[in-house]
Design an enzyme around this catalytic site. Sequence first.
Site, short mmCIF file in Angstrom:
data_model
loop_
_atom_site.label_atom_id
_atom_site.label_comp_id
_atom_site.label_asym_id
_atom_site.label_seq_id
_atom_site.Cartn_x
_atom_site.Cartn_y
_atom_site.Cartn_z
N TYR A 7 1.72 -2.11 5.43
CA TYR A 7 0.51 -1.55 6.03
C TYR A 7 0.77 -0.37 6.94
O TYR A 7 -0.16 0.19 7.50
CB TYR A 7 -0.22 -2.64 6.83
CG TYR A 7 0.66 -3.25 7.91
CD1 TYR A 7 1.43 -4.39 7.65
CD2 TYR A 7 0.77 -2.67 9.17
CE1 TYR A 7 2.25 -4.94 8.61
CE2 TYR A 7 1.59 -3.21 10.14
CZ TYR A 7 2.33 -4.34 9.86
OH TYR A 7 3.16 -4.86 10.83
N GLY A 8 2.05 0.00 7.10
CA GLY A 8 2.37 1.05 8.06
C GLY A 8 3.27 2.13 7.48
O GLY A 8 2.94 2.74 6.46
N THR A 9 4.40 2.33 8.14
CA THR A 9 5.29 3.43 7.76
C THR A 9 5.95 3.23 6.40
O THR A 9 6.55 4.15 5.86
CB THR A 9 6.39 3.61 8.82
OG1 THR A 9 7.10 2.37 8.97
CG2 THR A 9 5.80 4.01 10.16
N LEU A 10 5.85 2.00 5.85
CA LEU A 10 6.43 1.77 4.52
C LEU A 10 5.50 2.22 3.39
O LEU A 10 5.92 2.32 2.24
CB LEU A 10 6.76 0.28 4.34
CG LEU A 10 7.95 -0.24 5.14
CD1 LEU A 10 8.01 -1.77 5.09
CD2 LEU A 10 9.25 0.35 4.63
N GLU A 75 12.87 -3.70 10.10
CA GLU A 75 11.76 -4.17 10.93
C GLU A 75 12.24 -5.02 12.12
O GLU A 75 11.42 -5.56 12.86
CB GLU A 75 10.76 -4.96 10.08
CG GLU A 75 10.20 -4.20 8.89
CD GLU A 75 9.51 -2.89 9.26
OE1 GLU A 75 9.17 -2.71 10.44
OE2 GLU A 75 9.32 -2.05 8.36
N1 PCA Z 1 6.42 -0.83 8.75
C1 PCA Z 1 6.04 -2.08 8.17
C2 PCA Z 1 5.52 -2.86 9.31
C3 PCA Z 1 5.03 -1.85 10.27
C4 PCA Z 1 5.64 -0.59 9.83
O1 PCA Z 1 5.45 0.52 10.28
C5 PCA Z 1 4.98 -1.82 7.13
O2 PCA Z 1 4.73 -0.67 6.77
O3 PCA Z 1 4.36 -2.79 6.66
#
Ligand code: PCA
Length: 123
Positions: A7-10, A75
């Site tokens: 949900y984030g940087t991935l 993480e």
């Molecule tokens: N990376 C993981 C968890 C929060 C983040 O930035 C993600 O993208 O799910």
Amino acid sequence: MTTVFVYGTLKRGGSNHLFLEGQKYLGAVRTEPGFTLYSLGDYPGMVRAPGDTSGVTGELWSVDDACLAELDRLEGLDEGLYERVDVLLLPNPHAPSAQAYLYLRPHHGLPPVGDTWPVGPAT
Ligand code: PCA
């Protein structure tokens, strides 16, 4: 293989997306209600939010064991930054649930983000 909800940087276009290189994208999905995002600055943390009605948007990926181990390291599972848990997804054609990284540290005072971290495929 493990199905992971990111949900984030991935996500595609995100600063850590390279960690998913060579893995299989399954589609855009949303969690069940009861989760929301806070901003840690350059990245978000997803936490349980009783009363939330929208859930969190993200991407579903099928990853191999080596990738999953690398994601766990990225993480900070060992440092207690995130934990990896199974979350239910809204009914979708891909999977009923997936592994996702929940933020473990206190989030009071952090800026609320809502249901979507603003990162997406480069255009
Ligand atoms: N990376 C993981 C968890 C929060 C983040 O930035 C993600 O993208 O799910």
